[in-house]
Motif scaffolding. Sequence first.
Motif, PDB file in Angstrom:
ATOM      1  N   ASP A 117       0.816  -1.210   0.000  1.00  0.00           N
ATOM      2  CA  ASP A 117       0.000   0.000   0.000  1.00  0.00           C
ATOM      3  C   ASP A 117       0.852   1.263   0.000  1.00  0.00           C
ATOM      4  N   ARG A 123      -1.001   4.331  -3.209  1.00  0.00           N
ATOM      5  CA  ARG A 123      -1.110   5.181  -2.024  1.00  0.00           C
ATOM      6  C   ARG A 123      -2.405   5.977  -2.012  1.00  0.00           C
ATOM      7  N   THR A 124      -3.043   6.013  -0.860  1.00  0.00           N
ATOM      8  CA  THR A 124      -4.209   6.872  -0.674  1.00  0.00           C
ATOM      9  C   THR A 124      -3.768   8.153   0.023  1.00  0.00           C
ATOM     10  N   ASP A 153      -0.767   7.684  -8.078  1.00  0.00           N
ATOM     11  CA  ASP A 153      -1.653   7.509  -6.929  1.00  0.00           C
ATOM     12  C   ASP A 153      -2.959   8.273  -7.131  1.00  0.00           C
ATOM     13  N   CYS A 157      -6.674   6.600  -7.140  1.00  0.00           N
ATOM     14  CA  CYS A 157      -7.715   7.024  -6.195  1.00  0.00           C
ATOM     15  C   CYS A 157      -8.922   7.607  -6.926  1.00  0.00           C
ATOM     16  N   THR A 206      -3.740  16.645  -0.737  1.00  0.00           N
ATOM     17  CA  THR A 206      -4.248  15.477  -0.033  1.00  0.00           C
ATOM     18  C   THR A 206      -4.866  15.770   1.323  1.00  0.00           C
ATOM     19  N   VAL A 296     -10.641   3.424  -0.798  1.00  0.00           N
ATOM     20  CA  VAL A 296     -10.530   4.884  -0.715  1.00  0.00           C
ATOM     21  C   VAL A 296     -11.662   5.416   0.102  1.00  0.00           C
TER      22      VAL A 296
END
Length: 296
Positions: A117, A123-124, A153, A157, A206, A296
Motif C-alpha cells: 500500500d 497510495r491513498t 496515486d 484514487c 491530499t 478509498v
Amino acid sequence: MSCLHLRPELLDPGPSAALRGSLPTLHQVLSQVELLAVRHLVVRILEEVPATLVQASLFGSKARGRARPDSDVDVLLVFRDLPPDREPQATHAESIAHQVAELTDVPVTVWSVALVDLESGCRTPMLVDAMADALTVWCWPEPLACIDFRAADALHCCAALLGSVAEGSVEYADARAIGNLPNATRRARDDIVRLCTALLLLRGITRPRRGEVVQECVRLGLIRTKTDPAAERTLDWVRNSFGPDGRQDDGPVAPPDVPEQALTEFVEGLIERVAEEAAALRGKLPSRGTRRGIRV
C-alpha cells in the motif's frame, strides 16, 4: 480502570526489542496511560495477529498535537504482507484494540495496511498523510520513510472515487424511489465531497477532509460559483452539513435548497470534469502494469 501490566522489555527496551520510536515526542503528545495502552496494544499485535508487523506508529490528531479531549489514539499498523481484503488480520487487530480500550479506558484504534500500500500507484491520501504525521512506536528493522503522493496515486484514487460515485447514483435513485430522502440526501452530499476530493487529488492536494474539500476547491477556483447560483447554494449546503466545526459526519443532513434537477446536473458536471482531467493526466504518464485494488 483495570491495572495494566506490560512486559518489562517494553518499559526498558533492550537492543532486541526494536522499540526505537521518538519517545520524548511520544511523551509530549500522549499521557502515561495512553502510552502504556499503545505499547500494550503493540505487544498483543506482535503476539497474536498472524502477520509480520513492520511498523506501528501513532498518527492523526494526537500525533500532530491537535487532539481534542474526545480524540481517539490512532495507531497505524504496517504489515509485511496482507491478503487483498486485509482479512482476517485487520479485524483481529481491531478486536485487540477494542479489548485494550476497554481495559485501559483509552480510545485506541488501529488501521492495518501492507507494504504494498506504500508503493507508488497504491497510495491513498489518508495513508500519505498518516505516514507524514507518524510517530514511530515500534519498528523492525528500521523506521519506514515518509511517502509522497504521485500522479499514479491520484489516478488510482480517482478511479476508485468515480466508481463509488457511480454506485452512489444508483443508491440515490433507489432511496428517492422509496421515499427515503435522508439517505438520498446524505448520499448526494458524500458523492459531491468525493468528486471535489478527486479534483484536489489530481493536483496533488491530499490534506483537506469533509467540508474543507469543497471550501478548498472554491478557494482555488476549481469550481466557479459566481455565475451559477444553484452551484453556489449546493456547495454552501455541503459545507454547512458537516456542522460548525466541519467534522460532524453522523448528524442529519437537511436537503439542499436547489431543485433536484439542478443537483443532478451539478453532480453529472463534476463527474465529467473529473473524468476528463484524469484522462488528460493519464495521457502524460508512461503506461504501467495494473495494481491490486485499494480502499478509498
